[in-house]
Design a protein around this motif. Structure first.
Motif, PDB file in Angstrom:
ATOM      1  N   CYS A  49      -3.472  -0.619  -4.914  1.00  0.00           N
ATOM      2  CA  CYS A  49      -3.122  -1.236  -6.198  1.00  0.00           C
ATOM      3  C   CYS A  49      -2.788  -0.119  -7.182  1.00  0.00           C
ATOM      4  CB  CYS A  49      -4.251  -2.127  -6.718  1.00  0.00           C
ATOM      5  SG  CYS A  49      -5.792  -1.267  -7.091  1.00  0.00           S
ATOM      6  N   LEU A  50      -2.178  -0.499  -8.297  1.00  0.00           N
ATOM      7  CA  LEU A  50      -1.807   0.472  -9.325  1.00  0.00           C
ATOM      8  C   LEU A  50      -2.594   0.176 -10.595  1.00  0.00           C
ATOM      9  CD1 LEU A  50       0.078   2.746 -10.397  1.00  0.00           C
ATOM     10  CD2 LEU A  50       1.615   0.916 -11.135  1.00  0.00           C
ATOM     11  N   ILE A  51      -3.505   1.077 -10.946  1.00  0.00           N
ATOM     12  CA  ILE A  51      -4.269   0.959 -12.191  1.00  0.00           C
ATOM     13  C   ILE A  51      -3.330   1.315 -13.338  1.00  0.00           C
ATOM     14  CG2 ILE A  51      -6.290   1.772 -13.468  1.00  0.00           C
ATOM     15  CD1 ILE A  51      -7.028   0.424 -10.794  1.00  0.00           C
ATOM     16  N   PRO A  72       0.839  -1.205   0.000  1.00  0.00           N
ATOM     17  CA  PRO A  72       0.000   0.000   0.000  1.00  0.00           C
ATOM     18  C   PRO A  72       0.874   1.255   0.000  1.00  0.00           C
ATOM     19  CG  PRO A  72      -0.793  -1.572   1.621  1.00  0.00           C
ATOM     20  CD  PRO A  72       0.521  -2.099   1.111  1.00  0.00           C
ATOM     21  N   LYS A  73       0.359   2.317  -0.637  1.00  0.00           N
ATOM     22  CA  LYS A  73       1.109   3.575  -0.742  1.00  0.00           C
ATOM     23  C   LYS A  73       0.209   4.717  -0.280  1.00  0.00           C
ATOM     24  CE  LYS A  73       3.618   6.485  -3.974  1.00  0.00           C
ATOM     25  NZ  LYS A  73       4.145   6.640  -5.312  1.00  0.00           N
ATOM     26  N   GLN A  74       0.720   5.510   0.638  1.00  0.00           N
ATOM     27  CA  GLN A  74      -0.022   6.668   1.129  1.00  0.00           C
ATOM     28  C   GLN A  74       0.043   7.786   0.105  1.00  0.00           C
ATOM     29  OE1 GLN A  74      -1.369   6.563   4.488  1.00  0.00           O
ATOM     30  NE2 GLN A  74      -2.603   8.237   3.694  1.00  0.00           N
ATOM     31  N   ILE A  75      -1.115   8.264  -0.338  1.00  0.00           N
ATOM     32  CA  ILE A  75      -1.195   9.386  -1.275  1.00  0.00           C
ATOM     33  C   ILE A  75      -2.050  10.443  -0.585  1.00  0.00           C
ATOM     34  CG2 ILE A  75      -1.916  10.160  -3.560  1.00  0.00           C
ATOM     35  CD1 ILE A  75      -1.515   7.248  -4.509  1.00  0.00           C
ATOM     36  N   GLY A  76      -1.388  11.388   0.060  1.00  0.00           N
ATOM     37  CA  GLY A  76      -2.104  12.378   0.876  1.00  0.00           C
ATOM     38  C   GLY A  76      -2.865  11.651   1.976  1.00  0.00           C
TER      39      GLY A  76
END
Length: 112
Positions: A84-86, A74-78
């Protein structure tokens, strides 16, 4: 371009899923949507942020199948956690065109 082995490629889980929810993401630095994608029983539902607002409206995305990498951490974006990566391709103006299956496929199927 760096070459990879077949074994390395097989470790990337590129799976098909169906978008079930689309929300605006006003906190994002660049215009984006928060997407909820159903990858079927085995993988389940995952969320992702996608900078696709220039070419896609929320109602166009609902029910659309997409191809995503589902085994990144998982990646925190704000304030949002992307799971997942679309995938997609940039056009001449750097707008993202989604990578999608040509015909309907069962959610969770792996690209090979």
């Amino acid at each position: 371009m760096k070459e990879i082995t077949w074994n390395e490629f097989e470790q990337v889980e590129l799976r098909v899923g169906t978008i079930t929810e689309v929300n605006e993401f006003p906190e994002a630095h660049k215009p984006a949507y928060k997407l909820t994608v159903d990858f079927g029983e085995k993988i389940g539902v995952k969320r992702s942020s996608a900078q696709i607002t220039e070419l896609y409206k929320p109602d166009e995305l609902m029910g659309k199948q997409v191809i995503a990498v589902v085994n990144f951490p998982p990646k925190q974006i704000g304030p949002f956690m992307s799971e997942c990566l679309i995938t997609g391709f940039p056009d001449e103006q750097e707008r993202v065109i989604l990578a999608v299956p040509e015909k309907p496929v069962k959610n969770g199927m792996k690209l090979f």
